[in-house]
Design a protein around this motif. Structure first.
Motif, PDB file in Angstrom:
ATOM      1  N   TRP A  39     -12.613   5.347   0.782  1.00  0.00           N
ATOM      2  CA  TRP A  39     -13.000   4.948   2.146  1.00  0.00           C
ATOM      3  C   TRP A  39     -13.437   6.149   2.971  1.00  0.00           C
ATOM      4  CZ3 TRP A  39     -10.149   5.781   6.887  1.00  0.00           C
ATOM      5  CH2 TRP A  39     -10.678   5.087   7.993  1.00  0.00           C
ATOM      6  N   THR A  75      -1.757   7.607  -7.468  1.00  0.00           N
ATOM      7  CA  THR A  75      -2.100   6.211  -7.758  1.00  0.00           C
ATOM      8  C   THR A  75      -3.150   5.763  -6.755  1.00  0.00           C
ATOM      9  OG1 THR A  75       0.235   5.939  -8.290  1.00  0.00           O
ATOM     10  CG2 THR A  75      -1.081   3.929  -8.128  1.00  0.00           C
ATOM     11  N   LYS A  76      -4.075   4.940  -7.239  1.00  0.00           N
ATOM     12  CA  LYS A  76      -5.078   4.396  -6.316  1.00  0.00           C
ATOM     13  C   LYS A  76      -5.116   2.878  -6.438  1.00  0.00           C
ATOM     14  CE  LYS A  76      -9.988   4.831  -5.218  1.00  0.00           C
ATOM     15  NZ  LYS A  76     -11.151   5.706  -5.388  1.00  0.00           N
ATOM     16  N   LEU A  95      -5.537   1.451 -10.382  1.00  0.00           N
ATOM     17  CA  LEU A  95      -4.960   0.152 -10.777  1.00  0.00           C
ATOM     18  C   LEU A  95      -5.961  -1.001 -10.754  1.00  0.00           C
ATOM     19  CD1 LEU A  95      -1.472   0.341  -8.987  1.00  0.00           C
ATOM     20  CD2 LEU A  95      -2.106   1.119 -11.279  1.00  0.00           C
ATOM     21  N   THR A 139     -10.387  -4.941   2.437  1.00  0.00           N
ATOM     22  CA  THR A 139     -10.380  -4.289   1.121  1.00  0.00           C
ATOM     23  C   THR A 139      -9.273  -3.233   0.990  1.00  0.00           C
ATOM     24  OG1 THR A 139     -12.186  -2.934   1.972  1.00  0.00           O
ATOM     25  CG2 THR A 139     -12.790  -4.731   0.504  1.00  0.00           C
ATOM     26  N   ILE A 143      -0.455  -3.826  -1.685  1.00  0.00           N
ATOM     27  CA  ILE A 143       0.867  -3.235  -1.961  1.00  0.00           C
ATOM     28  C   ILE A 143       1.088  -1.955  -1.147  1.00  0.00           C
ATOM     29  CG2 ILE A 143       2.289  -2.136  -3.760  1.00  0.00           C
ATOM     30  CD1 ILE A 143       1.593  -4.440  -5.610  1.00  0.00           C
ATOM     31  N   TYR A 145      -0.267  -1.146   1.622  1.00  0.00           N
ATOM     32  CA  TYR A 145      -0.167  -1.580   3.025  1.00  0.00           C
ATOM     33  C   TYR A 145       1.268  -2.015   3.348  1.00  0.00           C
ATOM     34  CZ  TYR A 145      -0.217  -5.200   6.644  1.00  0.00           C
ATOM     35  OH  TYR A 145       0.121  -5.981   7.728  1.00  0.00           O
ATOM     36  N   GLY A 150       2.818  -1.617   7.468  1.00  0.00           N
ATOM     37  CA  GLY A 150       2.013  -2.824   7.599  1.00  0.00           C
ATOM     38  C   GLY A 150       2.026  -3.452   8.980  1.00  0.00           C
ATOM     39  N   PHE A 323      -8.032   7.196  10.759  1.00  0.00           N
ATOM     40  CA  PHE A 323      -7.453   6.509  11.915  1.00  0.00           C
ATOM     41  C   PHE A 323      -6.501   7.461  12.619  1.00  0.00           C
ATOM     42  CE2 PHE A 323      -8.800   2.612   9.785  1.00  0.00           C
ATOM     43  CZ  PHE A 323      -9.311   1.923  10.873  1.00  0.00           C
ATOM     44  N   PHE A 422       2.840   6.426  12.961  1.00  0.00           N
ATOM     45  CA  PHE A 422       2.806   5.308  12.017  1.00  0.00           C
ATOM     46  C   PHE A 422       2.551   5.845  10.617  1.00  0.00           C
ATOM     47  CE2 PHE A 422       0.316   1.318  10.665  1.00  0.00           C
ATOM     48  CZ  PHE A 422       1.436   0.786  10.075  1.00  0.00           C
ATOM     49  N   ASN A 424       1.571   4.503   7.905  1.00  0.00           N
ATOM     50  CA  ASN A 424       0.333   4.099   7.233  1.00  0.00           C
ATOM     51  C   ASN A 424      -0.866   4.847   7.784  1.00  0.00           C
ATOM     52  OD1 ASN A 424       0.482   2.432   5.054  1.00  0.00           O
ATOM     53  ND2 ASN A 424       0.421   0.513   6.186  1.00  0.00           N
TER      54      ASN A 424
HETATM   55  C1  LIG Z   1     -10.424  -0.235   7.552  1.00  0.00           C
HETATM   56  C2  LIG Z   1      -8.917  -0.057   7.501  1.00  0.00           C
HETATM   57  C3  LIG Z   1      -8.113  -0.942   8.186  1.00  0.00           C
HETATM   58  C4  LIG Z   1      -6.717  -0.787   8.145  1.00  0.00           C
HETATM   59  N1  LIG Z   1      -5.946  -1.659   8.850  1.00  0.00           N
HETATM   60  C5  LIG Z   1      -4.595  -1.531   8.818  1.00  0.00           C
HETATM   61  C6  LIG Z   1      -3.760  -2.426   9.529  1.00  0.00           C
HETATM   62  O1  LIG Z   1      -4.245  -3.333  10.213  1.00  0.00           O
HETATM   63  N2  LIG Z   1      -2.416  -2.239   9.446  1.00  0.00           N
HETATM   64  C7  LIG Z   1      -1.865  -1.245   8.693  1.00  0.00           C
HETATM   65  O2  LIG Z   1      -0.639  -1.149   8.618  1.00  0.00           O
HETATM   66  N3  LIG Z   1      -2.631  -0.372   8.029  1.00  0.00           N
HETATM   67  C8  LIG Z   1      -3.972  -0.487   8.078  1.00  0.00           C
HETATM   68  N4  LIG Z   1      -4.752   0.411   7.394  1.00  0.00           N
HETATM   69  C9  LIG Z   1      -4.099   1.495   6.660  1.00  0.00           C
HETATM   70  C10 LIG Z   1      -3.789   1.051   5.232  1.00  0.00           C
HETATM   71  O3  LIG Z   1      -2.846   0.005   5.248  1.00  0.00           O
HETATM   72  C11 LIG Z   1      -3.180   2.219   4.433  1.00  0.00           C
HETATM   73  O4  LIG Z   1      -4.016   3.342   4.458  1.00  0.00           O
HETATM   74  C12 LIG Z   1      -2.925   1.797   2.976  1.00  0.00           C
HETATM   75  O5  LIG Z   1      -2.017   2.694   2.401  1.00  0.00           O
HETATM   76  C13 LIG Z   1      -4.209   1.809   2.155  1.00  0.00           C
HETATM   77  O6  LIG Z   1      -3.975   1.280   0.890  1.00  0.00           O
HETATM   78  P1  LIG Z   1      -5.106   1.353  -0.234  1.00  0.00           P
HETATM   79  O7  LIG Z   1      -4.551   0.787  -1.470  1.00  0.00           O
HETATM   80  O8  LIG Z   1      -6.360   0.778   0.272  1.00  0.00           O
HETATM   81  O9  LIG Z   1      -5.333   2.916  -0.376  1.00  0.00           O
HETATM   82  P2  LIG Z   1      -4.993   3.942  -1.554  1.00  0.00           P
HETATM   83  O10 LIG Z   1      -5.626   5.202  -1.065  1.00  0.00           O
HETATM   84  O11 LIG Z   1      -5.412   3.431  -2.874  1.00  0.00           O
HETATM   85  O12 LIG Z   1      -3.417   4.059  -1.511  1.00  0.00           O
HETATM   86  C14 LIG Z   1      -2.721   4.494  -0.356  1.00  0.00           C
HETATM   87  C15 LIG Z   1      -1.496   5.323  -0.736  1.00  0.00           C
HETATM   88  O13 LIG Z   1      -0.602   4.536  -1.493  1.00  0.00           O
HETATM   89  C16 LIG Z   1      -0.423   5.072  -2.798  1.00  0.00           C
HETATM   90  N5  LIG Z   1      -0.422   3.935  -3.714  1.00  0.00           N
HETATM   91  C17 LIG Z   1      -1.474   3.199  -4.144  1.00  0.00           C
HETATM   92  N6  LIG Z   1      -1.060   2.203  -4.930  1.00  0.00           N
HETATM   93  C18 LIG Z   1       0.289   2.303  -5.017  1.00  0.00           C
HETATM   94  C19 LIG Z   1       1.293   1.568  -5.680  1.00  0.00           C
HETATM   95  N7  LIG Z   1       0.997   0.506  -6.423  1.00  0.00           N
HETATM   96  N8  LIG Z   1       2.579   1.969  -5.563  1.00  0.00           N
HETATM   97  C20 LIG Z   1       2.911   3.038  -4.796  1.00  0.00           C
HETATM   98  N9  LIG Z   1       1.998   3.787  -4.128  1.00  0.00           N
HETATM   99  C21 LIG Z   1       0.702   3.405  -4.238  1.00  0.00           C
HETATM  100  C22 LIG Z   1      -1.607   6.002  -3.013  1.00  0.00           C
HETATM  101  O14 LIG Z   1      -1.307   7.033  -3.931  1.00  0.00           O
HETATM  102  C23 LIG Z   1      -1.824   6.531  -1.607  1.00  0.00           C
HETATM  103  O15 LIG Z   1      -0.902   7.543  -1.327  1.00  0.00           O
HETATM  104  C24 LIG Z   1      -6.138   0.277   7.424  1.00  0.00           C
HETATM  105  C25 LIG Z   1      -6.966   1.179   6.748  1.00  0.00           C
HETATM  106  C26 LIG Z   1      -8.337   1.016   6.787  1.00  0.00           C
HETATM  107  C27 LIG Z   1      -9.206   2.006   6.085  1.00  0.00           C
END
Ligand SMILES: Cc1cc2nc3c(=O)[nH]c(=O)nc-3n(C[C@H](O)[C@H](O)[C@H](O)COP(=O)(O)OP(=O)(O)OC[C@H]3O[C@@H](n4cnc5c(N)ncnc54)[C@H](O)[C@@H]3O)c2cc1C
Length: 463
Positions: A39, A75-76, A95, A139, A143, A145, A150, A323, A422, A424
């Motif tokens: 992203w 992990t992604k 994943l 997208t 998990i 999140y 969250g 953010f 926060f 996240n």
């Molecule tokens: C457009 C946008 C809108 C968003 N809106 C919100 C919102 O409304 N509320 C909110 O709370 N957050 C929000 N977020 C933040 C988002 O919830 C976090 O950044 C979340 O961690 C992203 O998850 P991801 O899988 O997409 O990212 P990734 O980069 O794939 O993973 C995020 C983190 O979690 C780790 N991870 C991935 N998979 C696992 C797993 N299975 N087990 C353990 N760790 C893992 C990764 O190593 C990394 O450190 C938003 C982000 C964006 C970009």
């Protein structure tokens, strides 16, 4: 320069896990390049390899191999954070090929697997007559999140995402599979409800789900609308919003956005508004805004699973995005007007940051508080500064962040006891702002020492 992972080490991974395991090492291949994207380009690095396991067992074996071979990994899932990226010495465990959902609507729970995305969860749940706390990014990986707190449009009905977590299957820092349940591992359950990304790789998360009827209407909808004003009218709009955002009689929520929307790029104030309950009542709740005669006002009922569709453009990959999110206690009109000026100076000084929006987020009702204690510590927050930083010129990286910091400082005011971050949204700054309350941080640090003493899953909570 970091040493690249040796191909023979990676062959050893395939031999051990499965000869068919997909391991990408050619940085020039189209598939590698596509999967290396995320992203945001902030902090983006090129990994030594991208590994794509298809089963829980393959994921576990990959983690075991990495731990035993001292290969660092991340992990992604959805790739929407700055933290699923690693340099040439390490691997990304992507994943993408492991994803799924199982719904038990009568039992009010669902099992999420691997990289399932937020929108896919919302759509599947709605088809089963249910919903859960989900955020603004279709997208975003569901998990991560949930593990990171969250924040949701339904926080006042459901609580935060982390409050929905009932159990998990987690691969720990030794590569062992742990059943995280209240009976077997209550402390670990406490930790993954808000700090879960720092304790292990969660392959499965069991979450609580809620019947659609709890949205307060028969159609499973939320009212979604927008009110657009020229930026010069910021004071009168802010003054009208202040009592509206404080009035818990009406379940309003949303964002006051200082922005320059494409294609016209006029400097604008957009109230991105939501109303939960009977959608016909939104007109009453937002009367103060209609009375101001905005340039444009629209709105209507939207199925809950589609409420974030209008924000899909925010999910695009690439560019420098971040953010800037902090919890706030109040809305101060004068401070808000100061941030309007900061934003104007930002877009003049950095024309490549024209997509940046400074956003004040509100929910007129407080988050629902769960019956249990957990790592999540933000139940006292219903206001947020939620800036979207978005620019394209790498040389302005620091400058753009400085403008963001300035706006956050203004909105926070001087009383540091009110500061809240926060998890996240950030991994920098004092960690006690993310895990607040007596004993919380000490408990999490002790648990981290027990479960991940060497920082396989980040060094957060170890420092
Ligand atoms: C457009 C946008 C809108 C968003 N809106 C919100 C919102 O409304 N509320 C909110 O709370 N957050 C929000 N977020 C933040 C988002 O919830 C976090 O950044 C979340 O961690 C992203 O998850 P991801 O899988 O997409 O990212 P990734 O980069 O794939 O993973 C995020 C983190 O979690 C780790 N991870 C991935 N998979 C696992 C797993 N299975 N087990 C353990 N760790 C893992 C990764 O190593 C990394 O450190 C938003 C982000 C964006 C970009």
């Amino acid at each position: 320069m970091a040493d690249r992972l040796s191909p023979s080490l990676l062959q050893n991974l395939q031999a051990r896990v499965d000869p068919e395991l997909e391991v990408l090492i050619d940085q020039n291949s189209a598939r590698f390049q596509e999967l290396a994207q995320g992203w945001t380009n902030i902090g983006r690095q090129i990994p030594g390899a991208i590994v794509l396991p298809e089963t829980e067992q393959q994921i576990q074996e990959t983690v075991r191999w990495a731990v035993q071979s001292s290969v660092p990994f991340v992990t992604k899932s959805g790739g929407h954070s700055e933290w699923s990226s690693i340099n040439e010495r390490g691997i990304v465990i992507n994943l993408k090929k492991f994803s799924g959902i199982e719904i038990d609507a009568p039992g009010k729970k669902a099992i999420l697997r691997g990289s399932i995305l937020s929108k896919d969860v919302a759509v599947a749940l709605a088809a089963a007559g249910s919903f859960t706390a989900l955020g603004n990014g279709n997208t975003v990986g569901a998990i991560p999140y949930f593990l990171g707190g969250g924040a949701s449009v339904t926080t006042s009905i459901t609580g935060f995402g982390s409050d929905q977590i009932l159990a998990a299957r987690m691969i720990d820092a030794k590569g062992d599979l742990v059943q995280v349940t209240d009976e077997k591992e209550p402390d670990l359950l406490y930790a993954i409800r808000g700090a879960g990304q720092f304790f292990g790789l969660v392959t499965e998360l069991t979450i609580k789900i809620t019947p659609l009827s709890e949205l307060g209407n028969d159609q499973g909808v939320i009212w979604v609308g927008a009110f657009v004003f020229p930026l010069e009218r910021a004071r009168e709009v802010a003054e009208a919003m202040k009592p509206l955002m404080d009035d818990s009689k009406h379940a309003t929520s949303g964002l006051i956005m200082i922005m320059a929307p494409s294609p016209a790029r006029n400097k604008t104030l957009v109230i991105s508004a939501r109303y939960t309950g009977n959608p016909d009542h939104a007109k009453i709740a937002y009367k103060p805004l209609y009375d101001l005669k905005p340039l444009m006002a629209n709105g209507g009922p939207v199925p809950v699973q589609n409420t974030s569709d209008a924000r899909e453009v925010l999910c695009a990959k690439g560019d420098f995005k971040r953010f800037g999110v902090v919890g706030l206690r109040r809305f101060n009109v004068d401070s808000f007007l100061e941030t309007v000026k900061v934003w104007q100076t930002l877009v003049e000084a950095c024309p490549d940051a024209i997509n940046t929006a400074f956003n004040f987020q509100w929910d007129s009702r407080p988050p629902k508080t769960p019956q249990f204690e957990s790592a999540m510590s933000l139940h006292d927050i219903r206001y947020w500064q939620n800036n979207l930083i978005w620019h394209t010129n790498v040389s302005r990286r620091q400058l753009v962040d400085e403008f963001n910091d300035k706006s956050i400082k203004i909105m926070r005011g001087s009383d540091k006891s009110e500061y809240a971050d926060f998890q996240n949204g950030t991994r920098s700054g004092p960690i006690e702002l993310r895990y607040r309350g007596p004993g919380k941080l000490d408990k999490l640090k002790a648990l981290k020492k027990k479960w991940d003493p060497t920082g396989v899953f980040t060094t957060q909570l170890l420092d």
